[in-house]
Design a protein around this motif. Structure first.
Motif, PDB file in Angstrom:
ATOM      1  N   PHE A 156      31.176 -39.159 167.458  1.00  0.00           N
ATOM      2  CA  PHE A 156      31.619 -38.248 166.405  1.00  0.00           C
ATOM      3  C   PHE A 156      30.469 -37.908 165.462  1.00  0.00           C
ATOM      4  O   PHE A 156      30.235 -36.739 165.132  1.00  0.00           O
ATOM      5  N   LEU A 157      29.731 -38.930 165.020  1.00  0.00           N
ATOM      6  CA  LEU A 157      28.580 -38.687 164.145  1.00  0.00           C
ATOM      7  C   LEU A 157      27.509 -37.865 164.854  1.00  0.00           C
ATOM      8  O   LEU A 157      26.877 -36.995 164.260  1.00  0.00           O
ATOM      9  N   TYR A 158      27.318 -38.136 166.140  1.00  0.00           N
ATOM     10  CA  TYR A 158      26.344 -37.376 166.937  1.00  0.00           C
ATOM     11  C   TYR A 158      26.738 -35.899 166.985  1.00  0.00           C
ATOM     12  O   TYR A 158      25.894 -35.009 166.813  1.00  0.00           O
ATOM     13  N   ALA A 159      28.039 -35.630 167.227  1.00  0.00           N
ATOM     14  CA  ALA A 159      28.512 -34.246 167.279  1.00  0.00           C
ATOM     15  C   ALA A 159      28.375 -33.561 165.926  1.00  0.00           C
ATOM     16  O   ALA A 159      28.006 -32.390 165.836  1.00  0.00           O
ATOM     17  N   VAL A 160      28.670 -34.303 164.849  1.00  0.00           N
ATOM     18  CA  VAL A 160      28.569 -33.730 163.509  1.00  0.00           C
ATOM     19  C   VAL A 160      27.124 -33.353 163.196  1.00  0.00           C
ATOM     20  O   VAL A 160      26.840 -32.262 162.682  1.00  0.00           O
ATOM     21  N   LEU A 161      26.195 -34.245 163.539  1.00  0.00           N
ATOM     22  CA  LEU A 161      24.793 -33.992 163.228  1.00  0.00           C
ATOM     23  C   LEU A 161      24.223 -32.835 164.038  1.00  0.00           C
ATOM     24  O   LEU A 161      23.451 -32.024 163.527  1.00  0.00           O
ATOM     25  N   LEU A 162      24.612 -32.732 165.306  1.00  0.00           N
ATOM     26  CA  LEU A 162      24.009 -31.728 166.184  1.00  0.00           C
ATOM     27  C   LEU A 162      24.795 -30.427 166.266  1.00  0.00           C
ATOM     28  O   LEU A 162      24.254 -29.431 166.755  1.00  0.00           O
ATOM     29  N   LEU A 163      26.046 -30.432 165.826  1.00  0.00           N
ATOM     30  CA  LEU A 163      26.861 -29.218 165.908  1.00  0.00           C
ATOM     31  C   LEU A 163      27.283 -28.714 164.532  1.00  0.00           C
ATOM     32  O   LEU A 163      26.989 -27.574 164.164  1.00  0.00           O
ATOM     33  N   ALA A 164      27.991 -29.553 163.795  1.00  0.00           N
ATOM     34  CA  ALA A 164      28.543 -29.108 162.520  1.00  0.00           C
ATOM     35  C   ALA A 164      27.454 -28.797 161.498  1.00  0.00           C
ATOM     36  O   ALA A 164      27.533 -27.793 160.790  1.00  0.00           O
ATOM     37  N   VAL A 165      26.450 -29.647 161.407  1.00  0.00           N
ATOM     38  CA  VAL A 165      25.390 -29.433 160.415  1.00  0.00           C
ATOM     39  C   VAL A 165      24.622 -28.143 160.679  1.00  0.00           C
ATOM     40  O   VAL A 165      24.410 -27.346 159.747  1.00  0.00           O
ATOM     41  N   PRO A 166      24.185 -27.854 161.921  1.00  0.00           N
ATOM     42  CA  PRO A 166      23.503 -26.567 162.146  1.00  0.00           C
ATOM     43  C   PRO A 166      24.380 -25.364 161.855  1.00  0.00           C
ATOM     44  O   PRO A 166      23.898 -24.365 161.294  1.00  0.00           O
ATOM     45  N   VAL A 167      25.661 -25.431 162.231  1.00  0.00           N
ATOM     46  CA  VAL A 167      26.568 -24.314 161.954  1.00  0.00           C
ATOM     47  C   VAL A 167      26.729 -24.123 160.446  1.00  0.00           C
ATOM     48  O   VAL A 167      26.705 -22.990 159.940  1.00  0.00           O
TER      49      VAL A 167
END
Length: 289
Positions: A20-31
């Motif tokens: 979940f943290l990995y997805a947040v860092l690589l997906l949510a943060v750039p978006v």
């Protein structure tokens, strides 16, 4: 004081937290960064972080952006329809007419295009569709045409052909998996109850395969609308898409906020179309049940 979570729930949370943290860092943060950038403005090297709707107003006022968005949507829809319609018979043949021991070989053959770089495949289509390319040379050689065809390269047709070929395996695989999960006894029961092979396909096979079809549509539609390599190499001026304009804003015009605004608009458009398709598919399935 006892914790509100059982040991099994805590173990589950521990397993999920890292992805979940990995997805947040690589997906949510750039978006989130792109969305934030879209409300800023830039003049060459000077970045103004004052919140403004200037980029969105410019995108709405300038017709070139609307044309590129409409063209991108149209190309993606056409590519999706062609890819899924041509992928379904291949997946159906492998699932229903290939011996179980040979299915893995056929799936292996479907994935062969992945062995080469995407850029190489695009360049190969450029060679095939070129003015003096393989297709024109072959048609001239057998006397089908008197002059090389000019409408198959550096236009929308070339973009559609190249993208449809590139994303064909992505459509075949989910449809095949969905067809493999169908209980063959259901088809036998339908035939025993008086259904023809065509009606059994339409009333049993097709609805049960719909999850794979939906997955194939989304897998093809979403990335193609953001493709910028293929339009740049084989599309020519008349085949450029919104992603090419976004690339131009970021890398050539040095206007990252405008590029971010166009990216946000494109993401919203993709989300709306994809959500509408999923909802229509659910309504279709409910109507047939």
């Amino acid at each position: 004081m006892k914790s509100g979570y059982s040991s099994e729930q805590r173990s589950g949370l521990a397993l999920v937290s890292a992805p979940f943290l990995y997805a947040v860092l690589l997906l949510a943060v750039p978006v989130a960064a792109i969305v934030m950038f879209s409300f800023w403005s830039q003049s060459y090297l000077d970045l103004d972080t004052t919140l403004t709707l200037k980029n969105y107003r410019e995108a709405a006022a300038d017709p070139i952006y609307g044309q590129l968005l409409a063209r991108s949507l149209w190309i993606s829809l056409v590519v999706t329809v062609i890819t899924v319609v041509t992928a379904f018979p291949i997946a159906y043949f492998i699932s229903f007419h290939v011996a179980p021991g040979h299915k893995s070989l056929w799936i292996f053959l479907v994935t062969i295009p992945f062995w080469t770089s995407y850029l190489i495949r695009v360049f190969l289509w450029k060679v095939i569709l070129g003015y003096n390319g393989v297709l024109n040379s072959g048609l001239l050689g057998i006397g089908v045409i008197d002059a090389p065809l000019t409408f198959i390269l550096y236009n929308l047709n070339a973009v559609v052909i190249t993208l449809a070929h590139a994303f064909a395996p992505f459509a075949i695989l989910p449809i095949f998996v969905s067809l493999e999960r169908i209980d063959r006894s259901l088809l036998e029961a339908a035939l025993d109850l008086g259904e023809t092979k065509v009606s059994a396909f339409l009333r049993v096979t097709l609805p049960l395969a719909m999850p794979g079809i939906v997955a194939a549509v989304l897998i093809v539609f979403i990335p193609t609308i953001g493709d910028y390599v293929t339009p740049r190499l084989v599309g020519g001026p008349g085949g450029l898409m919104i992603a090419n304009m976004i690339q131009t804003q970021f890398l050539k015009l040095n206007n990252a906020p405008m590029g971010a605004a166009l990216a946000v608009i494109a993401m919203i458009m993709v989300t709306v179309v994809a959500t509408a398709f999923v909802l229509l598919n659910r309504r279709f399935l409910k109507g047939r049940s």
